[in-house]
Design a protein around this motif. Structure first.
Motif, PDB file in Angstrom:
ATOM      1  N   LEU A 180       1.848  -7.702  -3.009  1.00  0.00           N
ATOM      2  CA  LEU A 180       2.344  -6.616  -2.667  1.00  0.00           C
ATOM      3  C   LEU A 180       1.674  -6.132  -1.044  1.00  0.00           C
ATOM      4  O   LEU A 180       2.416  -5.686  -0.156  1.00  0.00           O
ATOM      5  N   HIS A 181       0.376  -6.271  -1.120  1.00  0.00           N
ATOM      6  CA  HIS A 181      -0.182  -5.971   0.273  1.00  0.00           C
ATOM      7  C   HIS A 181       0.415  -6.906   1.332  1.00  0.00           C
ATOM      8  O   HIS A 181       0.491  -6.328   2.438  1.00  0.00           O
ATOM      9  N   GLU A 182       0.534  -8.530   1.265  1.00  0.00           N
ATOM     10  CA  GLU A 182       0.762  -9.337   2.075  1.00  0.00           C
ATOM     11  C   GLU A 182       2.325  -8.857   2.461  1.00  0.00           C
ATOM     12  O   GLU A 182       2.657  -8.949   3.733  1.00  0.00           O
TER      13      GLU A 182
ATOM     14  N   ALA B  57       3.971  -6.227   2.466  1.00  0.00           N
ATOM     15  CA  ALA B  57       3.854  -5.018   3.109  1.00  0.00           C
ATOM     16  C   ALA B  57       3.602  -5.126   4.618  1.00  0.00           C
ATOM     17  O   ALA B  57       4.162  -4.661   5.404  1.00  0.00           O
ATOM     18  N   HIS B  58       2.588  -5.957   4.877  1.00  0.00           N
ATOM     19  CA  HIS B  58       2.036  -6.552   6.323  1.00  0.00           C
ATOM     20  C   HIS B  58       3.491  -7.287   6.999  1.00  0.00           C
ATOM     21  O   HIS B  58       3.832  -7.109   8.087  1.00  0.00           O
ATOM     22  N   ALA B  59       4.243  -7.972   6.112  1.00  0.00           N
ATOM     23  CA  ALA B  59       5.326  -8.873   6.608  1.00  0.00           C
ATOM     24  C   ALA B  59       6.468  -7.878   7.008  1.00  0.00           C
ATOM     25  O   ALA B  59       6.918  -7.901   8.049  1.00  0.00           O
TER      26      ALA B  59
ATOM     27  N   SER C 197     -11.177   2.547   0.979  1.00  0.00           N
ATOM     28  CA  SER C 197     -11.615   2.710   2.504  1.00  0.00           C
ATOM     29  C   SER C 197     -11.112   1.786   3.128  1.00  0.00           C
ATOM     30  O   SER C 197     -10.918   1.901   4.441  1.00  0.00           O
ATOM     31  N   TYR C 198     -10.457   0.394   2.951  1.00  0.00           N
ATOM     32  CA  TYR C 198     -10.152  -0.527   3.611  1.00  0.00           C
ATOM     33  C   TYR C 198      -8.797  -0.025   4.459  1.00  0.00           C
ATOM     34  O   TYR C 198      -8.588  -0.451   5.492  1.00  0.00           O
ATOM     35  N   ALA C 199      -8.163   0.804   3.858  1.00  0.00           N
ATOM     36  CA  ALA C 199      -6.971   1.606   4.505  1.00  0.00           C
ATOM     37  C   ALA C 199      -7.532   2.237   6.022  1.00  0.00           C
ATOM     38  O   ALA C 199      -6.577   2.347   6.786  1.00  0.00           O
TER      39      ALA C 199
ATOM     40  N   GLN D 283      -2.157  -1.099  10.182  1.00  0.00           N
ATOM     41  CA  GLN D 283      -1.348  -1.999   9.438  1.00  0.00           C
ATOM     42  C   GLN D 283      -2.096  -2.043   8.019  1.00  0.00           C
ATOM     43  O   GLN D 283      -1.278  -2.140   6.910  1.00  0.00           O
ATOM     44  N   GLU D 284      -3.409  -1.956   7.875  1.00  0.00           N
ATOM     45  CA  GLU D 284      -4.205  -2.039   6.538  1.00  0.00           C
ATOM     46  C   GLU D 284      -3.744  -0.603   5.748  1.00  0.00           C
ATOM     47  O   GLU D 284      -3.673  -0.827   4.438  1.00  0.00           O
ATOM     48  N   PHE D 285      -3.519   0.266   6.650  1.00  0.00           N
ATOM     49  CA  PHE D 285      -3.503   1.702   6.095  1.00  0.00           C
ATOM     50  C   PHE D 285      -1.998   1.526   5.393  1.00  0.00           C
ATOM     51  O   PHE D 285      -1.763   1.951   3.866  1.00  0.00           O
TER      52      PHE D 285
HETATM   53 ZN   LIG Z   1      -4.162  -6.597   4.968  1.00  0.00          ZN
END
Ligand SMILES: [Zn+2]
Length: 326
Positions: free
Chosen positions: A210-212, A214-216, A259-261, A266-268
């Protein structure tokens, strides 16, 4: 009396090579043998590379595309595509993707119907000896379909290639070990063991797939590609609320999102998507405004599937692919 008349005088050439000529001839013969040997070795090496490419990538890709293409035609033509789709894909998804299991029946069909379209649109590669199976293709397609189920244009067209590594891999770009990435060259890269781990625990708010994806989706939208005005408007509205929360996160050590958000916007977004699907109730309770905007953006609310099956309404977007089976 027989008389022999020689019309053409016989001519004899006599060739007596000089010592230099003999040396030159020996050299040229040796060079020729060397050249032929090198050419043979190079030819065999080249032929084996072509042979390997044909059988490892090209033929399977052609056969795979044909078979996926036939699948999509079959699903479009049969009178009860739901049963056919379930037979074909549910075995890979059910019990592995909790989101799918929680969907009402009509949305399960919508979900499954999108799988072959997504697979047909992508090229899949396995690295470090990893063989790409149908299950891997279906599950990675499922993670994209989960994210975009409420959006009419779900293909993520800019992203043409999906690359799988068996586990975390060393990135040439950052020099660090990664579990996934979506890059502007149109590739989504995924560590398969981490992808599986992401779905094994559906509530820990970690999900590489899902993370990747979402980036796409984010990159596609930022590039202005493939989404109509309505999605772009919702995206702008989402960004406004997201920026406010992102700024608050910079000042605040304790936060619902990991915290990575706080790395960048983009990471958020990618981390929000993980929390949205894996802990929707907590998300809504802690960040109600952000949760509502994400529901609007993605046109779905994971909290309402079980209680209100019609929560996911088709948008007014025009679509090249019919979603509701006849
Ligand atoms: Zn990422």
């Amino acid at each position: 009396m027989l008389k022999i008349i020689t019309l053409t005088p016989s001519i004899t050439f006599t060739y007596i090579p000089s010592p230099e000529t003999i040396i030159l001839e020996q050299y040229s013969t040796a060079s020729m043998i060397a050249f032929i040997t090198v050419a043979l070795i190079a030819g065999i090496a080249f032929a084996s590379i072509i042979f390997q490419a044909l059988f490892s990538f090209i033929f399977p890709a052609i056969i795979g595309s044909i078979s996926d293409g036939i699948d999509t035609i079959r699903f479009a033509l049969v009178s009860n595509p739901g049963a056919l789709l379930k037979r074909r894909y549910e075995t890979y998804i059910s019990g592995k993707i909790p989101y799918y299991d929680a969907l009402p029946e009509s949305l399960k069909i919508r979900f499954l119907r999108r799988i072959p379209y997504f697979i047909r649109d992508k090229t899949f590669y396995g690295r470090e000896g990893l063989e790409v199976t149908t299950e891997m293709k279906v599950l990675v397609a499922a993670s994209a379909v989960q994210l975009t189920l409420g959006i009419e244009n779900f293909i993520l067209e800019k992203f043409h290639t999906i690359v799988f590594y068996p586990a975390k891999y060393l990135s040439n770009i950052t020099g660090l070990y990664h579990v996934g990435e979506a890059n502007i060259r149109g590739m989504v890269v995924i560590s398969w063991s981490d992808f599986e781990k992401g779905y094994r625990d559906g509530k820990d708010k970690y999900n590489v797939g899902l993370h990747e994806m979402a980036h796409a989706l984010d990159l596609d939208t930022r590039a202005g590609n493939y989404y109509d005005d309505e999605f772009v408007n919702r995206y702008r509205r989402w960004l406004k609320t997201a920026h406010e929360e992102f700024d608050r996160m910079q000042d605040n050590g304790e936060h619902f999102l990991r915290s990575y958000a706080a790395t960048n916007m983009q990471e958020f977004f990618a981390v929000c998507v993980e929390h949205f699907f894996e802990a929707p109730a907590e998300f809504k309770q802690n960040l109600p405004e952000l949760y509502t905007e994400l529901c609007r953006l993605l046109n779905q609310d994971p909290l309402q599937f079980s209680s209100r099956p019609s929560a996911l309404k088709p948008t007014s977007f025009s679509t090249p692919i019919p979603d509701n089976p006849a």
